[in-house]
Design a protein around this motif. Structure first.
Motif, PDB file in Angstrom:
ATOM      1  N   ASP A 247       0.833  -1.209   0.000  1.00 52.45           N
ATOM      2  CA  ASP A 247       0.000   0.000   0.000  1.00 52.45           C
ATOM      3  C   ASP A 247       0.868   1.260   0.000  1.00 52.45           C
ATOM      4  OD1 ASP A 247      -2.193  -1.624   0.097  1.00 52.45           O
ATOM      5  OD2 ASP A 247      -2.564  -1.365   2.250  1.00 52.45           O
ATOM      6  N   ARG A 248       1.953   1.228   0.766  1.00 52.77           N
ATOM      7  CA  ARG A 248       2.765   2.452   0.882  1.00 52.77           C
ATOM      8  C   ARG A 248       3.642   2.696  -0.343  1.00 52.77           C
ATOM      9  NH1 ARG A 248       7.364   3.264   5.453  1.00 52.77           N
ATOM     10  NH2 ARG A 248       8.861   4.186   4.011  1.00 52.77           N
ATOM     11  N   THR A 249       4.233   1.619  -0.879  1.00 53.54           N
ATOM     12  CA  THR A 249       5.243   1.826  -1.935  1.00 53.54           C
ATOM     13  C   THR A 249       4.752   1.384  -3.314  1.00 53.54           C
ATOM     14  OG1 THR A 249       6.249  -0.372  -1.752  1.00 53.54           O
ATOM     15  CG2 THR A 249       7.053   1.314  -0.206  1.00 53.54           C
ATOM     16  N   GLY A 250       3.656   0.613  -3.342  1.00 59.64           N
ATOM     17  CA  GLY A 250       3.202   0.062  -4.623  1.00 59.64           C
ATOM     18  C   GLY A 250       4.073  -1.097  -5.074  1.00 59.64           C
ATOM     19  N   GLN A 251       4.962  -1.558  -4.189  1.00 55.77           N
ATOM     20  CA  GLN A 251       5.865  -2.648  -4.553  1.00 55.77           C
ATOM     21  C   GLN A 251       5.961  -3.639  -3.395  1.00 55.77           C
ATOM     22  OE1 GLN A 251       9.377  -0.103  -5.261  1.00 55.77           O
ATOM     23  NE2 GLN A 251       9.539  -1.148  -7.234  1.00 55.77           N
ATOM     24  N   THR A 252       6.473  -4.827  -3.679  1.00 51.16           N
ATOM     25  CA  THR A 252       6.767  -5.761  -2.587  1.00 51.16           C
ATOM     26  C   THR A 252       7.986  -5.238  -1.817  1.00 51.16           C
ATOM     27  OG1 THR A 252       8.291  -7.012  -3.957  1.00 51.16           O
ATOM     28  CG2 THR A 252       5.987  -7.746  -3.937  1.00 51.16           C
ATOM     29  N   ASP A 253       8.164  -5.763  -0.613  1.00 47.04           N
ATOM     30  CA  ASP A 253       9.329  -5.370   0.197  1.00 47.04           C
ATOM     31  C   ASP A 253      10.632  -5.535  -0.598  1.00 47.04           C
ATOM     32  OD1 ASP A 253       7.198  -6.171   2.152  1.00 47.04           O
ATOM     33  OD2 ASP A 253       8.733  -5.682   3.625  1.00 47.04           O
ATOM     34  N   PHE A 274       6.311 -14.342   2.236  1.00 50.38           N
ATOM     35  CA  PHE A 274       5.385 -13.870   1.200  1.00 50.38           C
ATOM     36  C   PHE A 274       6.098 -13.395  -0.050  1.00 50.38           C
ATOM     37  CE2 PHE A 274       2.976 -13.930   5.081  1.00 50.38           C
ATOM     38  CZ  PHE A 274       1.717 -14.365   4.692  1.00 50.38           C
ATOM     39  N   LEU A 275       7.389 -13.674  -0.168  1.00 48.51           N
ATOM     40  CA  LEU A 275       8.085 -13.338  -1.414  1.00 48.51           C
ATOM     41  C   LEU A 275       7.487 -14.169  -2.553  1.00 48.51           C
ATOM     42  CD1 LEU A 275      10.158 -11.927   0.403  1.00 48.51           C
ATOM     43  CD2 LEU A 275      11.983 -13.050  -0.874  1.00 48.51           C
ATOM     44  N   ASP A 276       7.297 -13.525  -3.724  1.00 47.61           N
ATOM     45  CA  ASP A 276       6.872 -14.311  -4.879  1.00 47.61           C
ATOM     46  C   ASP A 276       8.123 -14.759  -5.645  1.00 47.61           C
ATOM     47  OD1 ASP A 276       7.721 -12.138  -6.436  1.00 47.61           O
ATOM     48  OD2 ASP A 276       5.702 -11.301  -6.607  1.00 47.61           O
ATOM     49  N   GLN A 277       7.879 -15.485  -6.745  1.00 45.66           N
ATOM     50  CA  GLN A 277       9.021 -16.055  -7.468  1.00 45.66           C
ATOM     51  C   GLN A 277       9.926 -14.957  -8.042  1.00 45.66           C
ATOM     52  OE1 GLN A 277       7.602 -19.040 -10.090  1.00 45.66           O
ATOM     53  NE2 GLN A 277       9.527 -20.178 -10.048  1.00 45.66           N
ATOM     54  N   THR A 278       9.310 -13.851  -8.477  1.00 48.13           N
ATOM     55  CA  THR A 278      10.107 -12.734  -9.007  1.00 48.13           C
ATOM     56  C   THR A 278      10.976 -12.123  -7.914  1.00 48.13           C
ATOM     57  OG1 THR A 278       8.257 -12.301 -10.478  1.00 48.13           O
ATOM     58  CG2 THR A 278       9.939 -10.598 -10.351  1.00 48.13           C
ATOM     59  N   ALA A 304       3.512 -20.416   5.791  1.00 49.40           N
ATOM     60  CA  ALA A 304       4.846 -21.024   5.884  1.00 49.40           C
ATOM     61  C   ALA A 304       5.697 -20.624   4.683  1.00 49.40           C
ATOM     62  CB  ALA A 304       4.718 -22.542   5.942  1.00 49.40           C
ATOM     63  N   LEU A 305       6.962 -20.357   4.927  1.00 51.84           N
ATOM     64  CA  LEU A 305       7.893 -20.104   3.816  1.00 51.84           C
ATOM     65  C   LEU A 305       7.969 -21.360   2.950  1.00 51.84           C
ATOM     66  CD1 LEU A 305      10.385 -18.300   2.686  1.00 51.84           C
ATOM     67  CD2 LEU A 305      11.787 -19.897   3.980  1.00 51.84           C
ATOM     68  N   PRO A 306       7.799 -21.225   1.637  1.00 49.51           N
ATOM     69  CA  PRO A 306       7.952 -22.415   0.782  1.00 49.51           C
ATOM     70  C   PRO A 306       9.441 -22.763   0.609  1.00 49.51           C
ATOM     71  CG  PRO A 306       7.286 -20.512  -0.531  1.00 49.51           C
ATOM     72  CD  PRO A 306       7.389 -20.036   0.887  1.00 49.51           C
ATOM     73  N   LEU A 307      10.009 -23.355   1.642  1.00 50.47           N
ATOM     74  CA  LEU A 307      11.459 -23.572   1.718  1.00 50.47           C
ATOM     75  C   LEU A 307      11.977 -24.468   0.599  1.00 50.47           C
ATOM     76  CD1 LEU A 307      14.071 -23.180   3.319  1.00 50.47           C
ATOM     77  CD2 LEU A 307      13.310 -24.960   4.888  1.00 50.47           C
ATOM     78  N   ARG A 308      11.181 -25.467   0.211  1.00 51.79           N
ATOM     79  CA  ARG A 308      11.587 -26.362  -0.886  1.00 51.79           C
ATOM     80  C   ARG A 308      11.882 -25.556  -2.152  1.00 51.79           C
ATOM     81  NH1 ARG A 308      13.839 -30.350  -0.495  1.00 51.79           N
ATOM     82  NH2 ARG A 308      15.182 -29.276  -1.916  1.00 51.79           N
TER      83      ARG A 308
END
Ligand code: GUN
Ligand code: FE
Length: 449
Positions: A247-253, A274-278, A304-308
């Protein structure tokens, strides 16, 4: 310090698969680097093992690489195992910021940090990447405590100036103030007496995007480049935090941190579920890393972090206790939870959903991978030559007592079995001697508490 010779049975992490070496002789030089490693049956093994100063570990022990805690809040140690009843955003304001504000008193810091560093060493943590607080003197107390005990410490004075999220009595008054104190802290840590070999390193530490103004984030990115300092922060930790940044930056962390110049080689992003593949590809391209904190994530993340996926994509990753979002100071405990979490992610957890739809297939990691994350994964994330007991690496090592506590190592156990038993059963009770940089910094018997 002179050369050291150690004779041991060894379990090491040369790849995510562990390697068991039955009879090994190490020659460690005065700088703490393994110069030679030889197996029984070679001439050099015979020569080294005959040396009168050789230290021979018992057959009932196993020597493993030292553990790295890739994310820990030192000032939160007094509330470990407490106050986990609120969501992250409330927990910070209700319990955590008021506790951290007390470190304006360096005498309070002295007692807590002494106890914490000793506890981590008793748990086999030879390297730790610490968040301290906003206070210059107390953060230096933490750096000095690592030096005094001989732990490899990466210490961050926390930068946080955003008036919407940070309380008036626990934030830097302006971006410039935070930048000034961070710069001074970096210089002071590098100049600490006894730190000539850089055992303790400063780290630029924006708490997380919600707690920092754009001006501060931009300034810290520039400072990291100017002074060539590592960076650590929290990223995409929970639904609330991830959405707040969108919401604040319009971008992921991850993308916002990159824009601010903070996603650099060996930048460590804590949690990152919550990181996506990109995002993960960007972390990989920047040679940055993730700190997986499975215990804490169970309370605050909501997923959960998709650690695999992280491992299959070869993104650098290690384990963090996240004291006190996580309650345990043990990286072994977090290694077990990393395995369990990955299994629950794979199977799913809601019995009212059919098994075929319940989970996320192919999510599990195995015990050898957990062992690797606890040792080499964390060291690789930080870009240090440790976490593997082989020539050219620093001798950071932990003696595992094979018949102590619940642990029962047997002579016939193969590498996978040893790794599984250790991840399942190792604790401070099963840890004997500890070495960092070739120097033994913990005796076999822990002092009684
Ligand atoms: N995000 C910002 N600060 C913190 C913290 O202290 N702990 C955790 N788990 N997440 C945070
Ligand atoms: Fe944290």
């Amino acid at each position: 310090m002179t050369e050291t010779i150690i004779l041991a049975r060894v379990l090491t992490s040369e790849t995510p698969q562990t390697t068991l070496l039955e009879n090994v002789a190490f020659l460690v030089d005065a700088e703490g680097v393994i110069q030679e490693r030889h197996s029984l049956g070679t001439e050099r093994y015979d020569a080294l093992s005959a040396h009168r100063n050789a230290v021979r570990l018992s057959d009932e022990t196993l020597l493993i690489p030292g553990l790295t805690d890739l994310h820990i809040h030192a000032p939160q140690w007094p509330q470990a195992g407490m106050a986990l009843d609120r969501p992250l955003e409330d927990w910070l304001g209700t319990y955590t910021f008021p506790l951290e504000a007390r470190y304006a008193d360096p005498a309070f810091a002295e007692g807590v940090y002494d106890d914490l560093v000793r506890t981590l060493l008793e748990n086999g943590t030879t390297t730790a990447l610490y968040f301290a607080t906003i206070h210059e003197e107390a953060s230096l107390v933490l750096a000095r405590t690592c030096l005094r005990y001989g732990q490899r410490g990466f210490v961050g004075l926390v930068a946080m100036d955003h008036p919407d999220l940070c309380p008036p009595d626990y934030r830097q008054v302006s971006a410039q103030d935070a930048l000034d104190v961070t710069r001074r802290f970096i210089g002071s840590v590098r100049a600490l007496p006894g730190n000539e070999h850089g055992l303790v390193q400063p780290v630029i530490t924006p708490r997380f995007i919600p707690a920092c103004s754009d001006a501060l984030l931009e300034g810290l990115g520039a400072l990291a480049a100017e002074l060539n300092v590592r960076v650590q922060t929290h990223a995409s930790e929970s639904d609330w935090e991830h959405q707040h940044v969108l919401d604040r930056t319009g971008q992921t962390d991850t993308r916002a941190l990159d824009r601010f110049g903070l996603l650099r080689a060996h930048t460590v992003l804590a949690h990152a579920g919550f990181l996506d593949q990109t995002d993960r590809a960007l972390v990989g391209n920047r040679n940055a890393a993730l700190a997986h904190c499975p215990i804490s994530n169970a309370f605050f993340a909501g997923a959960a972090l998709p650690l695999r996926h992280v491992l299959d994509e070869h993104v650098h990753c290690g384990l963090g206790t996240d004291i006190s979002g996580g309650y345990s100071p043990s990286i072994f405990e977090n290694a077990r939870q990393a395995v369990l979490t990955s299994r629950l992610l794979e199977s799913g957890t809601n019995p009212h959903i059919p098994a075929s739809e319940r989970g996320l297939p192919k999510s599990r990691i195995d015990f050898q991978e957990a062992f690797w994350l606890a040792t080499r994964g964390g060291a690789e994330a930080l870009g240090i030559s440790a976490g593997q007991l082989m020539s050219g690496q620093k001798f950071d090592a932990v003696e595992i007592l094979g018949t102590s506590g619940a642990l029962r190592l047997r002579p016939k156990d193969d590498a996978a079995t040893c790794a599984q038993k250790i991840v399942c059963h190792a604790s401070s009770q099963t840890i004997g001697r500890v070495w960092v940089n070739g120097r033994q910094i913990k005796e076999k018997a822990s002092p009684p508490c």
